[in-house]
Enzyme design. Structure first.
Site, PDB file in Angstrom:
ATOM      1  N   GLU A 135       0.832  -1.201   0.000  1.00 58.33           N
ATOM      2  CA  GLU A 135       0.000   0.000   0.000  1.00 58.33           C
ATOM      3  C   GLU A 135       0.875   1.264   0.000  1.00 58.33           C
ATOM      4  O   GLU A 135       1.201   1.768   1.059  1.00 58.33           O
ATOM      5  CB  GLU A 135      -0.947  -0.018   1.185  1.00 58.33           C
ATOM      6  CG  GLU A 135      -1.858  -1.258   1.217  1.00 58.33           C
ATOM      7  CD  GLU A 135      -2.882  -1.227   2.344  1.00 58.33           C
ATOM      8  OE1 GLU A 135      -3.215  -0.137   2.851  1.00 58.33           O
ATOM      9  OE2 GLU A 135      -3.343  -2.306   2.731  1.00 58.33           O
ATOM     10  N   TYR A 136       1.222   1.766  -1.194  1.00 59.98           N
ATOM     11  CA  TYR A 136       0.887   1.369  -2.541  1.00 59.98           C
ATOM     12  C   TYR A 136       2.119   1.575  -3.406  1.00 59.98           C
ATOM     13  O   TYR A 136       2.938   2.479  -3.108  1.00 59.98           O
ATOM     14  CB  TYR A 136      -0.262   2.207  -3.100  1.00 59.98           C
ATOM     15  CG  TYR A 136      -1.527   2.098  -2.277  1.00 59.98           C
ATOM     16  CD1 TYR A 136      -2.353   0.984  -2.390  1.00 59.98           C
ATOM     17  CD2 TYR A 136      -1.863   3.110  -1.380  1.00 59.98           C
ATOM     18  CE1 TYR A 136      -3.512   0.891  -1.636  1.00 59.98           C
ATOM     19  CE2 TYR A 136      -3.016   3.007  -0.626  1.00 59.98           C
ATOM     20  CZ  TYR A 136      -3.842   1.895  -0.733  1.00 59.98           C
ATOM     21  OH  TYR A 136      -4.972   1.795   0.018  1.00 59.98           O
ATOM     22  N   THR A 198     -12.351  -2.574  -1.759  1.00 56.01           N
ATOM     23  CA  THR A 198     -13.489  -1.710  -2.060  1.00 56.01           C
ATOM     24  C   THR A 198     -14.183  -1.260  -0.770  1.00 56.01           C
ATOM     25  O   THR A 198     -15.340  -1.603  -0.491  1.00 56.01           O
ATOM     26  CB  THR A 198     -14.472  -2.430  -3.003  1.00 56.01           C
ATOM     27  OG1 THR A 198     -14.528  -3.833  -2.678  1.00 56.01           O
ATOM     28  CG2 THR A 198     -14.037  -2.286  -4.443  1.00 56.01           C
ATOM     29  N   TRP A 338     -12.450  -7.390   4.955  1.00 53.64           N
ATOM     30  CA  TRP A 338     -11.589  -6.850   6.007  1.00 53.64           C
ATOM     31  C   TRP A 338     -12.504  -6.359   7.124  1.00 53.64           C
ATOM     32  O   TRP A 338     -13.238  -5.414   6.956  1.00 53.64           O
ATOM     33  CB  TRP A 338     -10.728  -5.688   5.501  1.00 53.64           C
ATOM     34  CG  TRP A 338      -9.808  -5.246   6.598  1.00 53.64           C
ATOM     35  CD1 TRP A 338     -10.027  -4.240   7.508  1.00 53.64           C
ATOM     36  CD2 TRP A 338      -8.561  -5.838   6.940  1.00 53.64           C
ATOM     37  NE1 TRP A 338      -8.986  -4.171   8.401  1.00 53.64           N
ATOM     38  CE2 TRP A 338      -8.073  -5.142   8.068  1.00 53.64           C
ATOM     39  CE3 TRP A 338      -7.820  -6.898   6.412  1.00 53.64           C
ATOM     40  CZ2 TRP A 338      -6.862  -5.479   8.673  1.00 53.64           C
ATOM     41  CZ3 TRP A 338      -6.616  -7.223   7.008  1.00 53.64           C
ATOM     42  CH2 TRP A 338      -6.149  -6.509   8.128  1.00 53.64           C
TER      43      TRP A 338
END
Length: 361
Positions: A135-136, A198, A338
């Site tokens: 990330e990222y 998402t 998550w």
């Protein structure tokens, strides 16, 4: 008659293949919450894959075990309940940052060390693959060279895995393909699955209430938000940039974001805020009942709740079910969440989020 039978058989096989496309459930498990939600609490008849979150990465490229040896063994022991269960080591995460990955990806020896170290862990603890959660690339201390180096790192890992019987290789990526230095077509070629994060579409820095993981856009969204800040848009953006349909895994948020309202009497989506507020895991949010009003957001197909000057955008079993149905309608590879340990494991609020995943698959 024979031709008709062949056509019917082809149709049957095609429909069966389509219905079986969305069948992977990647359960990210925060090992630091084992005192609240232990490995034995994981329903291995719903989770097809369990992602151990997180391994770290050392300066020389080798993996770093931040948790306990016993945790890896306990997770491995779950295969006695379901021999088909796949166990994945997830390396990285937000707190690990980008710089360690950037440094390793730029060095051939360090990438080789990473592959060797990963293989040792997989073989030693009977795990089935690796998930790269960088990330990222190109951000947060990364460099422009990360885009090419990331692909090379993935191929080094893929080569090591293929040479040793075959292991899974996945990656967790930003919901916005422009948020990292991603060569999406190349990523899609080398990995088995692409886990789209998402969620976290809206945060308290925006000055207004917003859903953590809306399925669709809101009429209160800006033009950019409508084309980026929802699950449907994120999937389309990744597919339009070259990701393979059956490798996309839709992320589900088992938590919510809280806000403090500027005016308690203005509590809709897009209402002005003065900062963050009470949010957290689903098991906490669903327990907030007295004095709280819950509202279903018809546009974005997710709920929110408010009390006084507090506002929370989150997911419940209904919205999770709709997202699973969306993933199926698009024939995506599966869903992930998550994080698993943030669910209402005892069902004190009713149907658990994980059960909703199963019910809608």
């Amino acid at each position: 008659m024979l031709l008709k039978l062949i056509v019917l058989l082809f149709a049957y096989v095609s429909l069966d293949s389509a219905s079986a496309a969305t069948d992977k459930v990647f359960c990210y498990y925060e090992t630091w919450n084992e005192g609240i939600f232990g490995p034995d609490d994981i329903d291995v008849n719903i989770c097809t894959h369990i992602n151990y979150a997180f391994m770290g990465i050392n300066e020389d490229g080798s993996l770093r075990l931040d948790g306990s040896d016993s945790m890896l063994k306990r997770l491995s022991g779950l295969k006695s309940k379901n021999p088909d269960l796949k166990l994945i080591l997830s390396v990285g995460g937000w707190n690990e940052g980008s710089t360690p990955f950037s440094n390793v990806a730029a060095d051939a020896d360090k990438k080789a060390n990473m592959a060797d170290s990963t293989l040792w862990y997989l073989q030693t603890y009977n795990f089935d693959g690796l998930d790269i959660d960088w990330e990222y690339p190109g951000q947060r201390g990364g460099t422009p060279a990360d885009q090419e180096n990331f692909i090379d790192m993935l191929w080094v890992l893929r080569g090591k895995f293929n040479d040793n019987g075959g292991y899974l290789l996945t990656t967790a990526v930003s919901n916005d393909p422009d948020a990292g230095a991603y060569n999406i077509g190349a990523i899609s070629e080398v990995v088995d699955y692409i886990n789209l994060m998402t969620y976290d579409f809206h945060g308290d820095a925006g000055g207004k209430t917003g859903q953590n993981s809306p399925l669709y856009a809101s009429s209160t969204d800006s033009d950019w938000e409508k084309s980026h800040a929802n699950c449907a848009a994120a999937v389309n953006n990744w597919l339009n940039r070259g990701a393979a349909l059956d490798k996309i895994v839709l992320g589900l948020g088992f938590y919510g974001h809280g806000y403090t309202l500027a005016d308690p009497n203005n509590h809709g989506v897009g209402a002005p805020t003065v900062g963050g507020g009470e949010g957290g895991s689903y098991d906490h949010i669903c327990s907030l009942v007295d004095g709280w009003t819950e509202v279903w957001d018809d546009e974005q197909e997710v709920p929110y709740k408010y009390s006084g000057d507090q506002w929370i955008g989150f997911d419940n079993p209904r919205s999770i079910g709709l997202k699973v149905q969306f993933a199926k309608s698009r024939n995506l590879g599966g869903v992930m969440m998550w994080a698993l340990d943030q669910d209402d494991k005892d069902g004190s609020c009713g149907t658990t989020l994980l059960q909703s995943v199963k019910d809608n698959l």
